[in-house]
Design a protein around this motif. Structure first.
Motif, mmCIF file in Angstrom:
data_model
loop_
_atom_site.group_PDB
_atom_site.id
_atom_site.type_symbol
_atom_site.label_atom_id
_atom_site.label_comp_id
_atom_site.label_asym_id
_atom_site.label_seq_id
_atom_site.Cartn_x
_atom_site.Cartn_y
_atom_site.Cartn_z
ATOM 1 N N PRO A 57 0.824 -1.220 0.000
ATOM 2 C CA PRO A 57 0.000 0.000 0.000
ATOM 3 C C PRO A 57 0.856 1.267 0.000
ATOM 4 O O PRO A 57 1.764 1.415 0.821
ATOM 5 C CB PRO A 57 -0.806 -0.119 1.297
ATOM 6 N N THR A 58 0.571 2.137 -0.939
ATOM 7 C CA THR A 58 1.279 3.409 -1.036
ATOM 8 C C THR A 58 0.279 4.553 -1.026
ATOM 9 O O THR A 58 -0.892 4.377 -1.364
ATOM 10 C CB THR A 58 2.106 3.501 -2.338
ATOM 11 N N TYR A 59 0.774 5.713 -0.675
ATOM 12 C CA TYR A 59 -0.084 6.894 -0.630
ATOM 13 C C TYR A 59 -0.703 7.175 -1.992
ATOM 14 O O TYR A 59 -1.906 7.415 -2.116
ATOM 15 C CB TYR A 59 0.733 8.105 -0.171
ATOM 16 N N SER A 60 0.113 7.139 -3.061
ATOM 17 C CA SER A 60 -0.380 7.524 -4.381
ATOM 18 C C SER A 60 -1.445 6.572 -4.901
ATOM 19 O O SER A 60 -2.451 6.998 -5.484
ATOM 20 C CB SER A 60 0.787 7.618 -5.379
ATOM 21 N N VAL A 61 -1.264 5.263 -4.702
ATOM 22 C CA VAL A 61 -2.270 4.319 -5.184
ATOM 23 C C VAL A 61 -3.534 4.401 -4.330
ATOM 24 O O VAL A 61 -4.656 4.323 -4.862
ATOM 25 C CB VAL A 61 -1.717 2.878 -5.203
ATOM 26 N N GLU A 62 -3.371 4.564 -3.015
ATOM 27 C CA GLU A 62 -4.540 4.728 -2.147
ATOM 28 C C GLU A 62 -5.394 5.906 -2.612
ATOM 29 O O GLU A 62 -6.622 5.805 -2.723
ATOM 30 C CB GLU A 62 -4.087 4.954 -0.696
ATOM 31 N N ASP A 67 -10.045 8.432 -5.582
ATOM 32 C CA ASP A 67 -10.498 9.452 -6.542
ATOM 33 C C ASP A 67 -11.142 8.853 -7.778
ATOM 34 O O ASP A 67 -12.063 9.439 -8.358
ATOM 35 C CB ASP A 67 -9.318 10.344 -6.959
ATOM 36 N N VAL A 68 -10.664 7.688 -8.217
ATOM 37 C CA VAL A 68 -11.155 7.116 -9.469
ATOM 38 C C VAL A 68 -12.620 6.712 -9.366
ATOM 39 O O VAL A 68 -13.318 6.586 -10.386
ATOM 40 C CB VAL A 68 -10.273 5.922 -9.897
ATOM 41 N N GLN A 69 -13.107 6.539 -8.146
ATOM 42 C CA GLN A 69 -14.501 6.168 -7.952
ATOM 43 C C GLN A 69 -15.439 7.382 -7.961
ATOM 44 O O GLN A 69 -16.660 7.221 -8.018
ATOM 45 C CB GLN A 69 -14.667 5.427 -6.619
ATOM 46 N N LEU A 70 -14.868 8.586 -7.904
ATOM 47 C CA LEU A 70 -15.673 9.804 -7.824
ATOM 48 C C LEU A 70 -15.925 10.388 -9.197
ATOM 49 O O LEU A 70 -15.143 10.163 -10.138
ATOM 50 C CB LEU A 70 -14.952 10.840 -6.961
ATOM 51 N N GLN A 75 -13.079 14.899 -8.059
ATOM 52 C CA GLN A 75 -11.762 14.322 -7.822
ATOM 53 C C GLN A 75 -10.796 15.397 -7.329
ATOM 54 O O GLN A 75 -10.749 16.508 -7.861
ATOM 55 C CB GLN A 75 -11.234 13.674 -9.099
ATOM 56 N N GLN A 76 -10.019 15.045 -6.309
ATOM 57 C CA GLN A 76 -9.131 16.005 -5.673
ATOM 58 C C GLN A 76 -7.806 16.142 -6.417
ATOM 59 O O GLN A 76 -7.197 17.201 -6.439
ATOM 60 C CB GLN A 76 -8.877 15.581 -4.221
ATOM 61 N N PHE A 77 -7.354 15.050 -7.032
ATOM 62 C CA PHE A 77 -6.043 15.037 -7.655
ATOM 63 C C PHE A 77 -6.174 14.793 -9.159
ATOM 64 O O PHE A 77 -7.284 14.667 -9.687
ATOM 65 C CB PHE A 77 -5.171 13.959 -7.008
ATOM 66 N N ILE A 78 -5.029 14.737 -9.843
ATOM 67 C CA ILE A 78 -5.014 14.499 -11.280
ATOM 68 C C ILE A 78 -5.037 12.991 -11.513
ATOM 69 O O ILE A 78 -4.058 12.293 -11.236
ATOM 70 C CB ILE A 78 -3.774 15.129 -11.928
ATOM 71 N N VAL A 79 -6.140 12.505 -11.988
ATOM 72 C CA VAL A 79 -6.336 11.069 -12.173
ATOM 73 C C VAL A 79 -6.721 10.793 -13.617
ATOM 74 O O VAL A 79 -7.611 11.448 -14.162
ATOM 75 C CB VAL A 79 -7.439 10.529 -11.233
ATOM 76 N N VAL A 80 -6.047 9.843 -14.229
ATOM 77 C CA VAL A 80 -6.341 9.468 -15.610
ATOM 78 C C VAL A 80 -6.494 7.955 -15.674
ATOM 79 O O VAL A 80 -5.662 7.212 -15.132
ATOM 80 C CB VAL A 80 -5.230 9.925 -16.579
ATOM 81 N N THR A 81 -7.553 7.493 -16.312
ATOM 82 C CA THR A 81 -7.707 6.057 -16.565
ATOM 83 C C THR A 81 -8.111 5.852 -18.022
ATOM 84 O O THR A 81 -8.948 6.573 -18.543
ATOM 85 C CB THR A 81 -8.787 5.426 -15.663
ATOM 86 N N ASP A 82 -7.476 4.894 -18.661
ATOM 87 C CA ASP A 82 -7.799 4.532 -20.038
ATOM 88 C C ASP A 82 -7.775 3.010 -20.111
ATOM 89 O O ASP A 82 -6.743 2.404 -20.393
ATOM 90 C CB ASP A 82 -6.787 5.154 -21.008
#
Length: 361
Positions: A57-62, A67-70, A75-82
């Motif tokens: 477990p890491t801070y960035s993945v946590e 965020d990816v569920q929001l 979303q609070q941070f910069i999140v990208v999913t493809d």
């Protein structure tokens, strides 16, 4: 009431015991090669990263998984999913050196397995950046660590800002070295071959600018192009100069680069060779029968402070029946006296032997 309190306290400790502590990326870097990870079968990249996070477990993945569920606007941070490209990334969007970022990508292998690569970045960490490589068997749901092809990567120069780039398009993995003084980078491109990565090819971004310089064409030719390079610090400002060479090393050129602008410093061909002093690089050689040529560039903060050339010739004077030696000095395209030229040359000190550590382009 006391019994209820005890039960609540025990419940908190039980919950804590089931939750692994967040690890630093230095800890993950040390531990990931030693542990296989159980993952869902036929998982997508988000599910694979989630499985990785349960093990490490890491801070960035946590934060990514939260965020990816929001909805995007929440979303609070910069999140990208493809998911179609098998890519995701997370970044705090801060210049703080403690800021942590993460990105991941999945490649399809020829044998039906997949390759998962997860990259972490944090300037304040000891490792700075690293990539974890896993073979994923979608039928068994197993992530098995495998040797990183970039683990042994060594920067061309110590002050390079090293980054690992996963593909947004195409399939290549790139390790980049960015130089603040250059405003440019050197990239090591690891091409995907269907199962793993080929040996890297080097792309020097400033090369297009170098090729536009008149002196570049004076030495390198289409039949004898530059195929290797090294970086050296000529003037002691902790910023590297770029040294290129052809296959047989007959043709060589040295450049400095400042804020995207290259400066030609010295070059060689079959008639000339390079020479180095503290803060000075030059080329020396013959310029005809009885003619000896030297050309020097004095650097200051990676920018040429001045150029100086000297042509020394000797001939037989039949009128005086004597051998005559003549020296002519030119500094910044203006002729100067022999005394001044010799004084400048003496200020360079003793020549230095520089043995290049060539890297293939």
């Amino acid at each position: 009431m006391k019994k209820i309190a005890i039960v609540l306290v025990l419940g908190v400790f039980a919950l804590a015991s089931c939750t692994k502590a967040i690890q630093t990326i230095d800890q993950v870097h040390e531990q990931w090669p030693n542990k296989s990870i159980k993952a869902p079968k036929n998982a997508n990249v988000v599910q694979l990263v989630e499985a990785f996070n349960k093990a490490f477990p890491t801070y960035s993945v946590e934060q990514f998984l939260k965020d990816v569920q929001l909805p995007e606007e929440e979303q609070q941070f910069i999140v990208v999913t493809d998911l179609n490209n098998g890519s995701l990334s997370f970044a705090e969007g801060s210049d703080d050196q403690s800021s942590e970022s993460m990105k991941a990508h999945v490649w399809n292998r020829n044998d039906g397995h997949q390759l998962l690569v997860i990259v972490f970045d944090q300037l304040s960490s000891q490792v700075g950046t690293f990539a974890a490589f896993y073979d994923y068997d979608p039928g068994k749901g197993l992530l098995k660590p495998e040797a990183s092809p970039i683990e042994g990567f060594s920067p061309s120069y110590p002050n390079a800002m090293v980054g690992i780039r996963l593909p947004e398009e195409g399939n290549d993995l790139v390790v980049s070295e960015y130089f603040m003084n250059w405003w440019s980078s050197i990239e090591h491109v690891y091409a995907w071959n269907g199962q793993g990565f080929d040996q890297p090819k080097v792309d020097i971004f400033i090369m297009d600018e170098l090729e536009r310089l008149e002196d570049f064409d004076s030495y390198f030719t289409s039949s004898d192009p530059p195929v290797k390079y090294t970086l050296i610090d000529i003037d002691g400002d902790d910023e590297p100069e770029l040294w290129l060479a052809s296959e047989n090393e007959e043709c060589q050129e040295v450049f400095s680069v400042v804020e995207g602008k290259p400066y030609y410093l010295a070059g060689t061909d079959f008639r000339r060779s390079l020479c180095f002093y503290d803060g000075v690089v030059g080329d020396v050689g013959g310029c005809g029968t009885g003619c000896y040529y030297t050309y020097y560039t004095k650097l200051k903060n990676s920018i040429p402070e001045f150029w100086m050339s000297c042509i020394q010739s000797n001939y037989y004077d039949m009128d005086t029946d004597q051998q005559v030696d003549v020296s002519e000095y030119v500094k910044n395209e203006e002729e100067i006296s022999v005394e001044e030229g010799e004084s400048i040359h003496a200020s360079f000190g003793e020549p230095k032997e520089v043995v290049p550590n060539w890297i293939s382009l």
